[in-house]
Structures are given as C-alpha cells and as structure tokens.
Design an enzyme around this catalytic site. Sequence first.
Site, short mmCIF file in Angstrom:
data_model
loop_
_atom_site.label_atom_id
_atom_site.label_comp_id
_atom_site.label_asym_id
_atom_site.label_seq_id
_atom_site.Cartn_x
_atom_site.Cartn_y
_atom_site.Cartn_z
N GLU A 136 0.83 -1.22 0.00
CA GLU A 136 0.00 0.00 0.00
C GLU A 136 0.85 1.26 0.00
OE1 GLU A 136 -2.88 -0.31 3.18
OE2 GLU A 136 -4.18 -1.53 1.92
N GLU A 169 -5.77 -8.29 -1.04
CA GLU A 169 -6.46 -8.10 0.25
C GLU A 169 -7.90 -7.73 -0.04
OE1 GLU A 169 -4.74 -5.33 3.07
OE2 GLU A 169 -2.70 -5.97 2.58
P1 P53 Z 1 -6.81 -2.71 9.55
C1 P53 Z 1 -6.17 1.69 5.78
C2 P53 Z 1 -7.06 1.61 4.70
C3 P53 Z 1 -7.05 0.50 3.88
C4 P53 Z 1 -6.18 -0.54 4.14
O1 P53 Z 1 -6.62 -2.74 7.98
C5 P53 Z 1 -5.30 -0.45 5.19
C6 P53 Z 1 -5.29 0.65 6.02
C7 P53 Z 1 -4.31 0.75 7.15
O2 P53 Z 1 -4.94 0.54 8.36
O3 P53 Z 1 -4.36 -1.40 5.46
C8 P53 Z 1 -4.38 -2.69 4.88
O4 P53 Z 1 -5.91 -3.77 10.10
C9 P53 Z 1 -3.03 -3.30 5.21
C10 P53 Z 1 -3.08 -4.38 6.24
C11 P53 Z 1 -4.22 -4.10 7.21
C12 P53 Z 1 -5.53 -4.19 6.43
O5 P53 Z 1 -5.53 -3.31 5.33
O6 P53 Z 1 -6.43 -1.35 9.96
O7 P53 Z 1 -2.32 -3.72 4.08
O8 P53 Z 1 -1.82 -4.48 6.86
O9 P53 Z 1 -4.25 -4.93 8.32
C13 P53 Z 1 -6.75 -3.93 7.26
O10 P53 Z 1 -8.25 -3.04 9.79
#
Ligand code: P53
Length: 479
Positions: free
Chosen positions: A176, A374
């Site tokens: 990201e 993801e």
């Molecule tokens: P968490 C923000 C917006 C979209 C994705 O996020 C993001 C974030 C950062 O918080 O991160 C990605 O755990 C990232 C992962 C993360 C996952 O999305 O904040 O690549 O490491 O855990 C989900 O709910």
Amino acid sequence: MAKLKKGFLWGGAVAAHQMEGGWDLGGKGISIADIMTAGTNDQARQITANIDQNHYYPNHEAIDFYHRYPEDVQLFADLGINAFRTSIAWSRVFPNGDEAEPNEAGLAFYDDLFDALLKKGIEPVVTLSHFEIPYHLVTKYGGWRNRKLIGFFVNFARVVFNRYKDKVRYWMTFNEINNQSALNDGSILTNSGIITATGENKEEAMYQAAHYELVASALAVQIGHQINPNFQIGAMIAMVPLYPATSDPKDVFKSQRAMQARYWFADVQAKGKYPNWLTKYQKDSNFHLDITLSDLDVLLAGTVDYIGFSYYMSMTVKSKKDEPINFKYEEQKDIVRNPTIPESEWGWQIDSRGLRFAMNWLNDRYGLPLFIVENGLGAVDQLDDQHRVHDNYRINYLKDHIHQMEIAVDFDGVDLIGYTPWGFIDLVSAGTGQMSKRYGMIYVDKDDAGHGTLKRYKKDSYFWYQKVIASNGEDLSTD
Ligand code: P53
C-alpha cells in the site's frame, strides 16, 4: 464454462508483523511495528521512542505464528488454498537494516515456512516491505526521507530474491505504497518510517520518501528479473475508489483529482513516469525534492509486471464552496458519507460493486494483470460454547465481492491472477492494533489486552470458503 481460469490463485493474506510475533527471537531487530502500542478506532496507536515496559505492544507476540506455523499451515491446506500472501520482516533478515551481511536465522525461518507451504501445494506470495522497516533506520537515518534507504532496501531485496528464487514467484515491493497520500502521522510512519517533526512540511516529506521508495522499487524489479526471469514483481496499492458526491462538475473534478492524488504512485510503478499534473504541482509548491535524471531512467527501466491491490471500501468526496482552482485534496476533510451503501463497525463503507469499478479502472489505466491481494470485513466475532463462530456477515461480504470479481473477469475481460482475502486467520489490526477487529475465517483466541489461549477455531466462513475454492468460484451459495 468456468468463470475463472484454471490455476487461479485462491489464497489468504497476512503480514509478518501482524501475526508472527517472536519480535526479538532468532536475532530479529526492532521494527517500527514493535514500538507501536494498541489503540482503538477513536484513539490512535501511540509510538514510543523505545520499548517501554509500562506499555502493551500487540505485535510483539501477535498470534505467535512464529512458533505455530506448522499447525497453521495444516489448517490452510485443509481450507484448500493454493496461495499464501505474507511479507518478510526486514528486521529478521537485517536486524538494523544497514548491515552488509544478513542474519542467517531470519533467512532460515522463511526457508522453513516456504518449504512447509510448498509441501502442501501452497505457493508463497511475498511482500518485501509491509509497514515494518527496521527501527534503527528511523532513528539513525530518519526513515525513507534519506536516500541511503534505497541502498539498504535493494540489498535486502537482492538477498531474499537470491535465497528464495526457486520457492517464490510472485513478489510485491511495498505494501500500500499510496496509503501515505492521506498524510496522517500513522500512515507516514508505517509506510516510510517517518516521524514528522513539528513544523515540518508533511507533504514534502511524503513526496521525498515516496520518490526514494519508487526508485528502490524499480531497482528491485530490475534486479529480481535478472535473478529469475520468471519472477512476477508487482506494485501493491490500497485501492479505494473516490466517487463524486453528486453530478455537479465540481464534485466530479474533485473525484478525479482525488484519484490522481491517490494513484500516481501506481502510475510511476506501472508506466515508469511521473504524471504531468504532479510534476507541475511539486514545482509550483516549491518543494525541494531530490529527484535526479538518473532516478527517472531507473523508474522507466523498472516497471512492474502486475498491479496488486487491496480493496475494502469506497469513499466519496464533495467540493467545498468557493474552492480555489488549485485546491489540495485532503482526504480527512474532503470525505463525505455515501448514503447508498452501508458501513462496517469501524466506519468503512462496504461497496462490493465498487470492486468491479476498481478492476475496470485499473485495467483501463494500466493494462496489466491484476491481483486482489487483500479484501475482507473487520468485525467483532462471538465464539460460542461449541467453539464456533457464526459469521454470516463476513460470508455475505466475501460472497458479494467474489461475485463482482467474477463479473469483472467473466463479462469485462479483466485479467486476474488471484484472490487472497485479508487476515483469513485473525491477526493484529494494522490501523488500531486491536485483535477484536477480526477478518479471519480462522478464529484466534486472544483479546485486545493480550489475554487468551491462542488456540485456533474454524469459523463458518472457513467452511464456506472451502467450498468456494473447491468449485473454483462456481458455488457461492450460503445455505
Ligand atoms: P486494519 C487503511 C485503509 C485501507 C487498508 O486494515 C489499510 C489501512 C491501514 O490501516 O491497510 C491494509 O488492520 C493493510 C493491512 C491491514 C488491512 O488493510 O487497519 O495492508 O496491513 O491490516 C486492514 O483493519
């Protein structure tokens, strides 16, 4: 006729710092994830200057995958996945980040993990840097605002490419990389290891750090292809479509500018060039950026093979009254709630159709294969006394998104490598440090304060996804 090609990668995704634990084992150095405390949705995670015994650091133990991976890999194999996306913790391999020689125990850990996966027919998909650079690179060099980081990263990339060249085919350079465009302290720290000083221009620091990362990424792509021409090395961006709140042309332009501000990183990685609007903007802003002509050659020579992206939500933007023509897009202030779609318990707006939009948009813009690395729903789960979790809300989320993904492939002709839903085994949230923001199909018994047996239990979504994979995405039924 099957919607998805044979050999489609059905997997799951995690990141080293969010699940391995073993933060100080096997010679591992401290990473920035190790100095972050736990927070909530309303209270940001704190960054402590050192490890302070009075604080709880959720990433130190995480879900103890470091010790439990043999048992976990068996659970993954039973689920039926053929791909597992994880990252290599940079500070396991280079504890301080600036050593000449790697730490053998760190490299051996990933050899053992990749071997265990491959033995079960699961292909590792690897991110080089996922929000966890060695902390020493922050304290000694100021993180990615320092050009020296390019050399350290390239050294790390070369070592792991060589070591795992016969075990890993799909790589991504920076997780990201575009998240830092939101310009909040958390995202600049996690992406670039930058702790901004008071009075420092965050935007300028972000553009400098991102530039060095993009040069490092392009060099890694070139080196990787020399080491193994079969490597597929991708970008990895957080894909959040930014819709206009209305059909007012001012809102429509704002959405365009917002998309430009969020996705120029991928423009550079996929096309090898900065977009004109940004070069002009950086010049007009009088930023003092160290961007050399030879850097620009490197960018052009190191374009990526595919676009990896995360997809959780869409956002909606609205223009302000009397906005100047040279307005800056500021995510925190410009977002409005979209009344047509629901939101998660953490306020992320759930939009499965936006995934089809995103896939078409990326396909048009880059013409490269896509990889959904993801996707998922963070939610509070209840473990019942039979040790089951009835997470129909998660099944519905995944079903709707997989359905839209299949439409984009089947009707719109998008070339898609695979789908690896996020945190398919519960892990520590990157944003909040919580365990209770769960994404998994496998439940891990641990709470936000760090208590629990760490035992694993299969949720209802596990059995549902097992069936989806077995039918190569044909059977999405939820009865
Ligand atoms: P968490 C923000 C917006 C979209 C994705 O996020 C993001 C974030 C950062 O918080 O991160 C990605 O755990 C990232 C992962 C993360 C996952 O999305 O904040 O690549 O490491 O855990 C989900 O709910």
